[in-house]
Design a protein around this motif. Structure first.
Motif, PDB file in Angstrom:
ATOM      1  N   HIS A  83      -1.720  -0.913   1.361  1.00 43.92           N
ATOM      2  CA  HIS A  83      -0.725  -1.100   2.129  1.00 43.92           C
ATOM      3  C   HIS A  83       0.082  -1.952   1.178  1.00 43.92           C
ATOM      4  O   HIS A  83      -0.016  -2.763   0.488  1.00 43.92           O
ATOM      5  CB  HIS A  83      -0.922  -2.259   3.268  1.00 43.92           C
ATOM      6  CG  HIS A  83      -1.786  -1.579   4.178  1.00 43.92           C
ATOM      7  ND1 HIS A  83      -1.454  -0.748   5.268  1.00 43.92           N
ATOM      8  CD2 HIS A  83      -3.286  -1.672   4.532  1.00 43.92           C
ATOM      9  CE1 HIS A  83      -2.322  -0.565   6.144  1.00 43.92           C
ATOM     10  NE2 HIS A  83      -3.501  -1.143   5.966  1.00 43.92           N
ATOM     11  N   GLN A  84       1.545  -1.390   1.050  1.00 41.21           N
ATOM     12  CA  GLN A  84       2.341  -1.916   0.080  1.00 41.21           C
ATOM     13  C   GLN A  84       2.642  -3.384   0.212  1.00 41.21           C
ATOM     14  O   GLN A  84       2.847  -3.975  -0.826  1.00 41.21           O
ATOM     15  CB  GLN A  84       3.895  -1.150   0.004  1.00 41.21           C
ATOM     16  CG  GLN A  84       4.809  -1.231  -1.001  1.00 41.21           C
ATOM     17  CD  GLN A  84       5.902  -0.641  -0.876  1.00 41.21           C
ATOM     18  OE1 GLN A  84       6.623  -0.829   0.058  1.00 41.21           O
ATOM     19  NE2 GLN A  84       6.415   0.267  -1.874  1.00 41.21           N
ATOM     20  N   ASN A  85       2.867  -3.901   1.432  1.00 40.08           N
ATOM     21  CA  ASN A  85       3.154  -5.209   1.303  1.00 40.08           C
ATOM     22  C   ASN A  85       1.927  -6.084   1.018  1.00 40.08           C
ATOM     23  O   ASN A  85       2.213  -7.174   0.471  1.00 40.08           O
ATOM     24  CB  ASN A  85       3.453  -5.518   2.872  1.00 40.08           C
ATOM     25  CG  ASN A  85       4.702  -5.070   3.373  1.00 40.08           C
ATOM     26  OD1 ASN A  85       5.720  -4.870   2.651  1.00 40.08           O
ATOM     27  ND2 ASN A  85       5.037  -4.824   4.632  1.00 40.08           N
ATOM     28  N   TYR A  87      -0.110  -5.127  -1.254  1.00 37.40           N
ATOM     29  CA  TYR A  87      -0.063  -5.029  -2.708  1.00 37.40           C
ATOM     30  C   TYR A  87       0.801  -5.659  -3.685  1.00 37.40           C
ATOM     31  O   TYR A  87       0.263  -6.419  -4.597  1.00 37.40           O
ATOM     32  CB  TYR A  87      -0.043  -3.501  -2.922  1.00 37.40           C
ATOM     33  CG  TYR A  87      -0.128  -2.888  -4.480  1.00 37.40           C
ATOM     34  CD1 TYR A  87      -1.525  -3.171  -5.232  1.00 37.40           C
ATOM     35  CD2 TYR A  87       0.637  -2.524  -5.258  1.00 37.40           C
ATOM     36  CE1 TYR A  87      -1.720  -2.874  -6.159  1.00 37.40           C
ATOM     37  CE2 TYR A  87       0.643  -2.118  -6.526  1.00 37.40           C
ATOM     38  CZ  TYR A  87      -0.655  -2.524  -7.167  1.00 37.40           C
ATOM     39  OH  TYR A  87      -0.826  -1.819  -8.137  1.00 37.40           O
ATOM     40  N   ILE A  88       2.246  -5.958  -2.949  1.00 35.57           N
ATOM     41  CA  ILE A  88       2.988  -6.614  -3.883  1.00 35.57           C
ATOM     42  C   ILE A  88       2.857  -8.168  -3.623  1.00 35.57           C
ATOM     43  O   ILE A  88       3.620  -8.943  -4.297  1.00 35.57           O
ATOM     44  CB  ILE A  88       4.352  -6.223  -3.422  1.00 35.57           C
ATOM     45  CG1 ILE A  88       4.749  -6.535  -1.923  1.00 35.57           C
ATOM     46  CG2 ILE A  88       4.713  -4.648  -3.455  1.00 35.57           C
ATOM     47  CD1 ILE A  88       6.205  -6.144  -1.470  1.00 35.57           C
ATOM     48  N   GLN A 155       2.954   1.278  -6.512  1.00 35.72           N
ATOM     49  CA  GLN A 155       3.776   0.811  -5.243  1.00 35.72           C
ATOM     50  C   GLN A 155       5.251   1.360  -5.127  1.00 35.72           C
ATOM     51  O   GLN A 155       5.600   1.232  -3.819  1.00 35.72           O
ATOM     52  CB  GLN A 155       3.932  -0.693  -5.243  1.00 35.72           C
ATOM     53  CG  GLN A 155       4.989  -1.443  -6.297  1.00 35.72           C
ATOM     54  CD  GLN A 155       4.846  -1.049  -7.518  1.00 35.72           C
ATOM     55  OE1 GLN A 155       3.674  -0.830  -8.113  1.00 35.72           O
ATOM     56  NE2 GLN A 155       5.835  -1.275  -8.625  1.00 35.72           N
ATOM     57  N   ASN A 156       5.737   2.089  -6.071  1.00 34.99           N
ATOM     58  CA  ASN A 156       7.214   2.601  -5.808  1.00 34.99           C
ATOM     59  C   ASN A 156       6.866   4.036  -5.267  1.00 34.99           C
ATOM     60  O   ASN A 156       7.998   4.612  -4.821  1.00 34.99           O
ATOM     61  CB  ASN A 156       7.955   2.698  -7.325  1.00 34.99           C
ATOM     62  CG  ASN A 156       8.151   1.398  -7.795  1.00 34.99           C
ATOM     63  OD1 ASN A 156       8.567   0.510  -6.886  1.00 34.99           O
ATOM     64  ND2 ASN A 156       8.129   1.027  -9.024  1.00 34.99           N
ATOM     65  N   ARG A 157       5.878   4.408  -5.165  1.00 40.54           N
ATOM     66  CA  ARG A 157       5.648   5.741  -4.751  1.00 40.54           C
ATOM     67  C   ARG A 157       5.067   6.031  -3.331  1.00 40.54           C
ATOM     68  O   ARG A 157       5.502   6.705  -2.387  1.00 40.54           O
ATOM     69  CB  ARG A 157       4.559   6.641  -5.719  1.00 40.54           C
ATOM     70  CG  ARG A 157       5.355   6.947  -6.951  1.00 40.54           C
ATOM     71  CD  ARG A 157       4.332   7.622  -8.048  1.00 40.54           C
ATOM     72  NE  ARG A 157       3.258   6.635  -8.750  1.00 40.54           N
ATOM     73  CZ  ARG A 157       2.241   7.040  -9.171  1.00 40.54           C
ATOM     74  NH1 ARG A 157       1.715   8.366  -9.210  1.00 40.54           N
ATOM     75  NH2 ARG A 157       1.600   6.212  -9.760  1.00 40.54           N
ATOM     76  N   LEU A 158       4.325   4.767  -2.957  1.00 37.51           N
ATOM     77  CA  LEU A 158       3.671   4.866  -1.700  1.00 37.51           C
ATOM     78  C   LEU A 158       3.689   3.563  -0.914  1.00 37.51           C
ATOM     79  O   LEU A 158       3.763   2.541  -1.573  1.00 37.51           O
ATOM     80  CB  LEU A 158       2.153   5.075  -1.992  1.00 37.51           C
ATOM     81  CG  LEU A 158       1.684   6.158  -2.738  1.00 37.51           C
ATOM     82  CD1 LEU A 158       0.287   6.315  -2.811  1.00 37.51           C
ATOM     83  CD2 LEU A 158       2.215   7.537  -1.818  1.00 37.51           C
ATOM     84  N   SER A 159       3.981   3.870   0.265  1.00 37.07           N
ATOM     85  CA  SER A 159       3.885   2.490   1.108  1.00 37.07           C
ATOM     86  C   SER A 159       2.609   2.436   1.841  1.00 37.07           C
ATOM     87  O   SER A 159       2.274   1.131   2.197  1.00 37.07           O
ATOM     88  CB  SER A 159       5.048   2.536   2.215  1.00 37.07           C
ATOM     89  OG  SER A 159       4.821   3.694   3.107  1.00 37.07           O
ATOM     90  N   TYR A 160       1.833   3.505   1.891  1.00 36.11           N
ATOM     91  CA  TYR A 160       0.332   3.412   2.585  1.00 36.11           C
ATOM     92  C   TYR A 160      -0.454   4.569   1.891  1.00 36.11           C
ATOM     93  O   TYR A 160       0.194   5.601   1.571  1.00 36.11           O
ATOM     94  CB  TYR A 160       0.455   3.612   4.108  1.00 36.11           C
ATOM     95  CG  TYR A 160      -0.741   4.129   4.666  1.00 36.11           C
ATOM     96  CD1 TYR A 160      -1.740   2.995   4.811  1.00 36.11           C
ATOM     97  CD2 TYR A 160      -1.150   5.134   5.164  1.00 36.11           C
ATOM     98  CE1 TYR A 160      -2.929   2.949   5.671  1.00 36.11           C
ATOM     99  CE2 TYR A 160      -2.424   5.269   5.770  1.00 36.11           C
ATOM    100  CZ  TYR A 160      -3.399   4.255   5.658  1.00 36.11           C
ATOM    101  OH  TYR A 160      -4.514   4.303   6.507  1.00 36.11           O
TER     102      TYR A 160
END
Length: 261
Positions: A83-85, A87-88, A155-160
């Protein structure tokens, strides 16, 4: 009931059973939570060892599920979605089993590619089983730490992405808190006393009178069609579990299993 050790509580044959955890003792449970009770049936036959083993093992499993913790030490392998959120925010991951002892391997898999996260990057909250990633060196492969804690790479390519994280770790308890002992012993005692309460005078018998010539003796219990002979103690233990022990243990072991961004 004669004193018995954990090693004695093993029967022979294909149905042999023993306690699933060396942390717990049948004697300790009997001395602290069943003291003063003659644990035998109406004919004077002592309860078989298997009753204590079965109900204590069942109580351990029940409390593990209720608290979502791992009491017996084990090695776990889990797959988690990306999950991007999360991950960041320093690569936040919530393990399924806690307490966690050590992360043995953490890696990201994407297609045929695989990238292992260095162990020195991994920060583990052992009690709650929460992982964050904090790089201690500049880069590894395509993963680079940014000033705001963002790990650049995918993270710039996938949100999930499903099943991207692969984690291998050990879980279990090195030490049992006193209130966890109490919760498990009380849970097991409730089940054992429910059986014993029906056998004080015999199943379904609340009063008994014995007469010999002109002498007679009457014995009355609290047993009825609705309640067993040990209902008072079991109800006290249930109330203590529900209102004090379980809420406190959940707060301690579970922690905050969410983040706000």
């Amino acid at each position: 009931y004669n004193a018995i050790s954990n090693k004695d509580l093993v029967t022979s044959g294909p149905t042999s059973k023993s306690l699933t955890s060396d942390f717990f003792s049948i004697n300790e449970m009997m001395e602290n939570y069943m003291f003063g009770l003659d644990l035998s049936d109406s004919e004077g036959n002592p309860f078989p060892d298997g009753i204590f083993i079965h109900h204590l093992n069942s109580a351990i499993s029940h409390i593990e599920r209720v608290l979502n913790i791992q009491i017996v030490k084990s090695e776990e392998e889990e797959i988690h979605d990306f999950h991007q959120n999360d991950y960041i925010n320093w690569g936040y991951i919530q393990l399924f089993k806690c307490p966690a002892i050590e992360v043995l391997e953490l890696k990201m898999t994407y297609g045929n590619g695989e990238m292992r996260i260095p162990n020195e990057w991994i920060q583990l909250n052992k009690t709650t089983g929460q992982i964050t990633i904090f790089p201690t060196s500049g880069a590894t492969g395509s993963l680079i730490i940014g000033a705001n804690g963002m790990l650049f790479g995918i993270q710039n390519r996938l949100s999930y992405a499903p099943q991207l994280w692969r984690i291998r770790y050990s879980a279990g308890l090195d030490k049992i808190p006193a209130d966890l002992y109490e919760a498990i012993y009380k849970k097991a005692t409730i089940s054992i006393l429910q059986v014993w309460g029906d056998l004080i005078l015999g199943a379904g018998i609340a009063n008994q009178t014995v007469s010999i010539d002109s002498l007679s003796q009457s014995i009355g219990t609290t047993q009825s069609a609705m309640y067993g002979g040990a209902s008072a103690r079991t109800e006290d233990y249930k109330k203590d579990l529900d209102t004090r022990l379980i809420p406190a243990l959940k707060s301690y072991f579970t922690g905050l299993k969410m983040i706000v961004v």
